[in-house]
Design a protein around this motif. Structure first.
Motif, mmCIF file in Angstrom:
data_model
loop_
_atom_site.group_PDB
_atom_site.id
_atom_site.type_symbol
_atom_site.label_atom_id
_atom_site.label_comp_id
_atom_site.label_asym_id
_atom_site.label_seq_id
_atom_site.Cartn_x
_atom_site.Cartn_y
_atom_site.Cartn_z
ATOM 1 N N ASP A 29 0.824 -1.217 0.000
ATOM 2 C CA ASP A 29 0.000 0.000 0.000
ATOM 3 C C ASP A 29 0.859 1.270 0.000
ATOM 4 O O ASP A 29 0.381 2.348 0.307
ATOM 5 C CB ASP A 29 -0.986 -0.002 1.171
ATOM 6 C CG ASP A 29 -0.345 0.324 2.517
ATOM 7 O OD1 ASP A 29 0.895 0.343 2.606
ATOM 8 O OD2 ASP A 29 -1.095 0.551 3.482
ATOM 9 N N GLY A 30 2.137 1.151 -0.372
ATOM 10 C CA GLY A 30 3.048 2.296 -0.381
ATOM 11 C C GLY A 30 2.588 3.449 -1.243
ATOM 12 O O GLY A 30 2.853 4.605 -0.926
ATOM 13 N N GLU A 32 -0.313 4.587 -1.466
ATOM 14 C CA GLU A 32 -1.265 5.393 -0.688
ATOM 15 C C GLU A 32 -0.651 5.861 0.631
ATOM 16 O O GLU A 32 -0.849 6.999 1.047
ATOM 17 C CB GLU A 32 -2.544 4.605 -0.377
ATOM 18 C CG GLU A 32 -3.356 4.208 -1.588
ATOM 19 C CD GLU A 32 -2.972 2.827 -2.105
ATOM 20 O OE1 GLU A 32 -2.741 1.927 -1.287
ATOM 21 O OE2 GLU A 32 -2.884 2.664 -3.328
ATOM 22 N N SER A 33 0.080 4.964 1.297
ATOM 23 C CA SER A 33 0.572 5.307 2.637
ATOM 24 C C SER A 33 1.723 6.306 2.620
ATOM 25 O O SER A 33 1.807 7.149 3.511
ATOM 26 C CB SER A 33 0.955 4.048 3.417
ATOM 27 O OG SER A 33 2.016 3.371 2.785
ATOM 28 N N ARG A 36 0.301 9.850 2.057
ATOM 29 C CA ARG A 36 -0.441 10.233 3.269
ATOM 30 C C ARG A 36 0.537 10.619 4.382
ATOM 31 O O ARG A 36 0.362 11.632 5.061
ATOM 32 C CB ARG A 36 -1.344 9.075 3.698
ATOM 33 C CG ARG A 36 -2.268 9.395 4.832
ATOM 34 C CD ARG A 36 -3.302 8.297 5.111
ATOM 35 N NE ARG A 36 -2.780 6.943 5.107
ATOM 36 C CZ ARG A 36 -3.098 6.007 4.199
ATOM 37 N NH1 ARG A 36 -3.935 6.271 3.226
ATOM 38 N NH2 ARG A 36 -2.577 4.799 4.278
ATOM 39 N N ALA A 37 1.601 9.834 4.556
ATOM 40 C CA ALA A 37 2.577 10.113 5.613
ATOM 41 C C ALA A 37 3.331 11.412 5.342
ATOM 42 O O ALA A 37 3.507 12.233 6.240
ATOM 43 C CB ALA A 37 3.555 8.944 5.743
ATOM 44 N N PRO A 108 0.739 -3.772 4.013
ATOM 45 C CA PRO A 108 0.634 -2.440 4.607
ATOM 46 C C PRO A 108 2.006 -1.940 5.091
ATOM 47 O O PRO A 108 2.741 -2.688 5.731
ATOM 48 C CB PRO A 108 -0.310 -2.641 5.791
ATOM 49 C CG PRO A 108 -0.989 -3.943 5.558
ATOM 50 C CD PRO A 108 -0.060 -4.766 4.729
ATOM 51 N N TRP A 109 2.315 -0.683 4.787
ATOM 52 C CA TRP A 109 3.602 -0.111 5.192
ATOM 53 C C TRP A 109 3.579 0.344 6.635
ATOM 54 O O TRP A 109 4.604 0.364 7.290
ATOM 55 C CB TRP A 109 3.973 1.061 4.280
ATOM 56 C CG TRP A 109 4.502 0.646 2.946
ATOM 57 C CD1 TRP A 109 4.022 -0.345 2.144
ATOM 58 C CD2 TRP A 109 5.607 1.223 2.258
ATOM 59 N NE1 TRP A 109 4.766 -0.418 0.997
ATOM 60 C CE2 TRP A 109 5.739 0.543 1.036
ATOM 61 C CE3 TRP A 109 6.476 2.254 2.543
ATOM 62 C CZ2 TRP A 109 6.720 0.856 0.110
ATOM 63 C CZ3 TRP A 109 7.452 2.580 1.616
ATOM 64 C CH2 TRP A 109 7.574 1.876 0.420
ATOM 65 N N GLY A 110 2.430 0.748 7.149
ATOM 66 C CA GLY A 110 2.307 1.148 8.547
ATOM 67 C C GLY A 110 3.325 2.194 8.965
ATOM 68 O O GLY A 110 3.509 3.219 8.304
ATOM 69 N N ASP A 111 4.035 1.912 10.055
ATOM 70 C CA ASP A 111 5.014 2.847 10.602
ATOM 71 C C ASP A 111 6.188 3.099 9.670
ATOM 72 O O ASP A 111 6.858 4.128 9.783
ATOM 73 C CB ASP A 111 5.547 2.339 11.946
ATOM 74 C CG ASP A 111 4.505 2.418 13.050
ATOM 75 O OD1 ASP A 111 3.513 3.153 12.878
ATOM 76 O OD2 ASP A 111 4.694 1.742 14.087
ATOM 77 N N ALA A 113 6.110 3.815 6.497
ATOM 78 C CA ALA A 113 5.804 5.003 5.683
ATOM 79 C C ALA A 113 6.067 6.274 6.479
ATOM 80 O O ALA A 113 6.639 7.240 5.958
ATOM 81 C CB ALA A 113 4.350 4.964 5.206
ATOM 82 N N TYR A 114 5.678 6.273 7.738
ATOM 83 C CA TYR A 114 5.895 7.443 8.585
ATOM 84 C C TYR A 114 7.390 7.698 8.788
ATOM 85 O O TYR A 114 7.857 8.835 8.700
ATOM 86 C CB TYR A 114 5.189 7.248 9.934
ATOM 87 C CG TYR A 114 5.351 8.420 10.861
ATOM 88 C CD1 TYR A 114 4.583 9.574 10.685
ATOM 89 C CD2 TYR A 114 6.268 8.389 11.901
ATOM 90 C CE1 TYR A 114 4.739 10.666 11.530
ATOM 91 C CE2 TYR A 114 6.431 9.470 12.749
ATOM 92 C CZ TYR A 114 5.664 10.601 12.557
ATOM 93 O OH TYR A 114 5.838 11.679 13.386
#
Length: 139
Positions: A29-30, A32-33, A36-37, A108-111, A113-114
């Motif tokens: 999901d990179g 999108e994530s 967003r991040a 999901p990239w989750g943290d 991406a942040y």
């Protein structure tokens, strides 16, 4: 005068308007994530984030992600953030590269991406400052 939706130009308040145009090549999901991040991180800076491609923007930010094939349980990931003028003239790039456990970015990239966004923000903001149009003195 009160409006339900203030025009994007008025919201900028004289700040540089940066269009986050997207991320290409990211697995999982990179796509999108990551946008967003980086949007959340850059909102804390003195820059107005524009998400509508039709809205007026001074600068455009996009990124390309290249993930190598797994080797010895790791994958090399390269991310190149590009800041350019609205007319397409490139201001500069910020590159990031790291080896991650194979398959880490396939979902999901989750943290991650942040953390990528936090690591890229200083370089991106330097490019934004370099590309910011000079003040015309208009108010």
């Amino acid at each position: 005068m009160l409006l339900d939706d203030a025009p994007a130009e008025a919201e900028a308040g004289g700040r540089t308007r940066l269009l986050i145009s997207g991320v290409e090549g990211a697995p999982g999901d990179g796509g999108e994530s990551l946008p967003r991040a980086i949007t959340e991180i850059l909102k804390r800076q003195d820059v107005a984030i524009v998400t509508d491609p039709q809205a007026k923007a001074d600068l455009v930010l996009d990124a390309d992600v290249v993930v190598a094939n797994p080797k010895a349980g790791k994958q090399n990931v390269k991310i190149v953030w590009r800041v350019r003028r609205r007319d397409g003239g490139e201001i500069g790039t910020v590159g990031q590269e790291n080896d991650v456990p194979a398959g880490l970015l396939d979902g999901p990239w989750g943290d991650v991406a942040y953390m990528v966004a936090v690591s890229a923000q200083d370089g991106i903001m330097q490019l934004v400052a370099r590309g910011t149009p000079p003040s015309t003195g208009k108010s």
